[in-house]
Design an enzyme around this catalytic site. Structure first.
Site, PDB file in Angstrom:
ATOM      1  N   HIS A 149      -8.261   3.377   3.170  1.00  0.00           N
ATOM      2  CA  HIS A 149      -8.340   4.174   4.404  1.00  0.00           C
ATOM      3  C   HIS A 149      -9.777   4.296   4.932  1.00  0.00           C
ATOM      4  O   HIS A 149      -9.984   4.462   6.137  1.00  0.00           O
ATOM      5  CB  HIS A 149      -7.866   5.607   4.147  1.00  0.00           C
ATOM      6  CG  HIS A 149      -6.385   5.794   4.212  1.00  0.00           C
ATOM      7  ND1 HIS A 149      -5.529   5.237   3.310  1.00  0.00           N
ATOM      8  CD2 HIS A 149      -5.619   6.508   5.080  1.00  0.00           C
ATOM      9  CE1 HIS A 149      -4.285   5.599   3.613  1.00  0.00           C
ATOM     10  NE2 HIS A 149      -4.323   6.368   4.677  1.00  0.00           N
ATOM     11  N   ASP A 204       0.860  -1.190   0.000  1.00  0.00           N
ATOM     12  CA  ASP A 204       0.000   0.000   0.000  1.00  0.00           C
ATOM     13  C   ASP A 204       0.894   1.237   0.000  1.00  0.00           C
ATOM     14  O   ASP A 204       2.065   1.173   0.391  1.00  0.00           O
ATOM     15  CB  ASP A 204      -0.910   0.020   1.240  1.00  0.00           C
ATOM     16  CG  ASP A 204      -1.906   1.169   1.186  1.00  0.00           C
ATOM     17  OD1 ASP A 204      -2.819   1.122   0.352  1.00  0.00           O
ATOM     18  OD2 ASP A 204      -1.762   2.129   1.971  1.00  0.00           O
ATOM     19  N   SER A 205       0.312   2.362  -0.406  1.00  0.00           N
ATOM     20  CA  SER A 205       1.055   3.609  -0.363  1.00  0.00           C
ATOM     21  C   SER A 205       1.458   3.965   1.072  1.00  0.00           C
ATOM     22  O   SER A 205       2.431   4.689   1.276  1.00  0.00           O
ATOM     23  CB  SER A 205       0.199   4.737  -0.944  1.00  0.00           C
ATOM     24  OG  SER A 205      -1.016   4.818  -0.223  1.00  0.00           O
ATOM     25  N   CYS A 243      -4.069  -1.348  -2.439  1.00  0.00           N
ATOM     26  CA  CYS A 243      -4.219   0.095  -2.566  1.00  0.00           C
ATOM     27  C   CYS A 243      -5.000   0.307  -3.854  1.00  0.00           C
ATOM     28  O   CYS A 243      -4.577  -0.170  -4.923  1.00  0.00           O
ATOM     29  CB  CYS A 243      -2.831   0.739  -2.656  1.00  0.00           C
ATOM     30  SG  CYS A 243      -2.857   2.505  -3.017  1.00  0.00           S
ATOM     31  N   CYS A 289     -11.287   2.884  -1.196  1.00  0.00           N
ATOM     32  CA  CYS A 289      -9.993   3.394  -0.735  1.00  0.00           C
ATOM     33  C   CYS A 289      -9.764   2.692   0.593  1.00  0.00           C
ATOM     34  O   CYS A 289     -10.673   2.644   1.440  1.00  0.00           O
ATOM     35  CB  CYS A 289     -10.027   4.905  -0.539  1.00  0.00           C
ATOM     36  SG  CYS A 289      -8.547   5.531   0.301  1.00  0.00           S
ATOM     37  N   GLU A 327      -5.489  10.177   8.422  1.00  0.00           N
ATOM     38  CA  GLU A 327      -4.068  10.062   8.799  1.00  0.00           C
ATOM     39  C   GLU A 327      -3.721  10.956   9.990  1.00  0.00           C
ATOM     40  O   GLU A 327      -2.783  10.678  10.715  1.00  0.00           O
ATOM     41  CB  GLU A 327      -3.175  10.408   7.610  1.00  0.00           C
ATOM     42  CG  GLU A 327      -3.360   9.410   6.492  1.00  0.00           C
ATOM     43  CD  GLU A 327      -2.064   8.794   6.009  1.00  0.00           C
ATOM     44  OE1 GLU A 327      -1.029   9.442   6.124  1.00  0.00           O
ATOM     45  OE2 GLU A 327      -2.132   7.656   5.513  1.00  0.00           O
TER      46      GLU A 327
HETATM   47  N1  DGL Z   1      -4.558   3.570   0.126  1.00  0.00           N
HETATM   48  C1  DGL Z   1      -4.905   4.397  -0.974  1.00  0.00           C
HETATM   49  C2  DGL Z   1      -6.077   3.777  -1.770  1.00  0.00           C
HETATM   50  O1  DGL Z   1      -6.644   2.749  -1.432  1.00  0.00           O
HETATM   51  C3  DGL Z   1      -5.224   5.814  -0.575  1.00  0.00           C
HETATM   52  C4  DGL Z   1      -4.122   6.575   0.126  1.00  0.00           C
HETATM   53  C5  DGL Z   1      -3.258   7.451  -0.760  1.00  0.00           C
HETATM   54  O2  DGL Z   1      -3.749   8.413  -1.385  1.00  0.00           O
HETATM   55  O3  DGL Z   1      -2.079   7.153  -0.833  1.00  0.00           O
HETATM   56  O4  DGL Z   1      -6.433   4.331  -2.783  1.00  0.00           O
END
Ligand code: DGL
Length: 277
Positions: free
Chosen positions: A196, A11-12, A75, A194, A160
């Site tokens: 998050h 993931d990012s 992600c 997403c 975050e």
């Molecule tokens: N985890 C990323 C997603 O599922 C979102 C977070 C980011 O923008 O890096 O798209």
């Protein structure tokens, strides 16, 4: 015989930990190694080319330094912008028989079952929404389903920063949900596209009228992976099974361990890595 290795989960930053939570629950004996590219997050506001380049570097690290036979891009932004190119252009040179899978297809395969009125909403980052990947994938499985998308760019920074409660967060939750629902009053299922967003699920549900289902991806991706490994026994046999979960971040490991536990739902101890191998 090839050496065994863990399943890589990328993931990012922190978000993929919500997916790993469900993967680890569904496959308790399988080993997992998580990589969060926190030093370069967020990805959601970056260009297609940048997301592809960063994701490819992370995938190469997981293959070369961790010997993963299989990687899940947990992600949406990376799945939407990098998965297809990596599968088509890079995988052949990255290791015969190795696999990279994303989170969009497992979600697209089932999302139509959650809607009675045939209209679903997709909430994601700018990068995910602009790619149009969800509409394309969903059409393959539910050609008559109407798909409406809404980018929620302020939700990731709020999450975050631990701003899950409070008036400001409630306002931004309502703002994007209103913008989505203004596109069609028929929407009766909403996918959190997403990784998050599950942290805001209570606030999202509270801001919606009864009768609209809110769907998190983790359980969908976990069911799909379990099924995939069952159907690909030769790949499953290359995954080591000691119930290990190892966490790496490209940024500060102490911050990651502290912040990451609320995404993962348990305490964790992360290690730092650079993406060279
Ligand atoms: N985890 C990323 C997603 O599922 C979102 C977070 C980011 O923008 O890096 O798209």
């Amino acid at each position: 015989m090839q050496a065994k290795g863990p399943i890589g989960v990328f993931d990012s930053g922190y978000g993929g930990l919500t997916v790993l939570h469900d993967l680890a629950r569904a496959l308790p004996e399988h080993d997992f190694v998580y990589l969060g590219d926190n030093a370069r997050a967020p990805y959601g506001t970056r260009s297609f080319e940048t997301v592809y380049e960063y994701t490819l570097q992370s995938v190469e690290w997981l293959f070369r330094s961790q010997h993963c036979p299989l990687i899940i891009l947990a992600c949406n932004t990376a799945s939407a912008n990098a998965l297809r190119s990596i599968q088509q252009n890079d995988l052949p040179r990255l290791g015969a028989g190795n696999r990279v899978l994303g989170v969009i297809r497992p979600s697209a395969e089932v999302i139509g079952r959650y809607s009675e009125r045939g209209a679903v909403g997709i909430l994601g980052t700018n990068g995910t929404v602009q790619s149009g990947s969800y509409a394309l994938e969903i059409e393959k499985f539910f050609p008559h389903l109407k798909v409406y998308q809404q980018a929620c760019p302020l939700w990731v920074p709020l999450i975050e920063h631990g701003e899950l409660e409070g008036e400001g967060t409630r306002w931004f939750v309502k703002k994007y949900l209103d913008e989505l629902r203004q596109q069609s009053p028929a929407i009766d299922a909403i996918l959190l596209a997403c990784t998050h967003y599950p942290l805001l699920i209570k606030q999202i549900e509270a801001a919606l009228p009864a009768g609209i289902r809110v769907v998190s991806q983790g359980p969908l991706v976990a069911d799909s992976l379990k099924d995939y490994l069952y159907r690909h026994a030769e790949l499953d046999a290359r995954v080591s099974r000691n119930g290990r979960r190892v966490f790496y971040t490209t940024d500060d490991p102490e911050t990651f361990s502290r912040q990451g536990s609320s995404f993962f739902g348990a305490t964790l101890h992360a290690l730092h890595t650079e993406l060279n191998y």
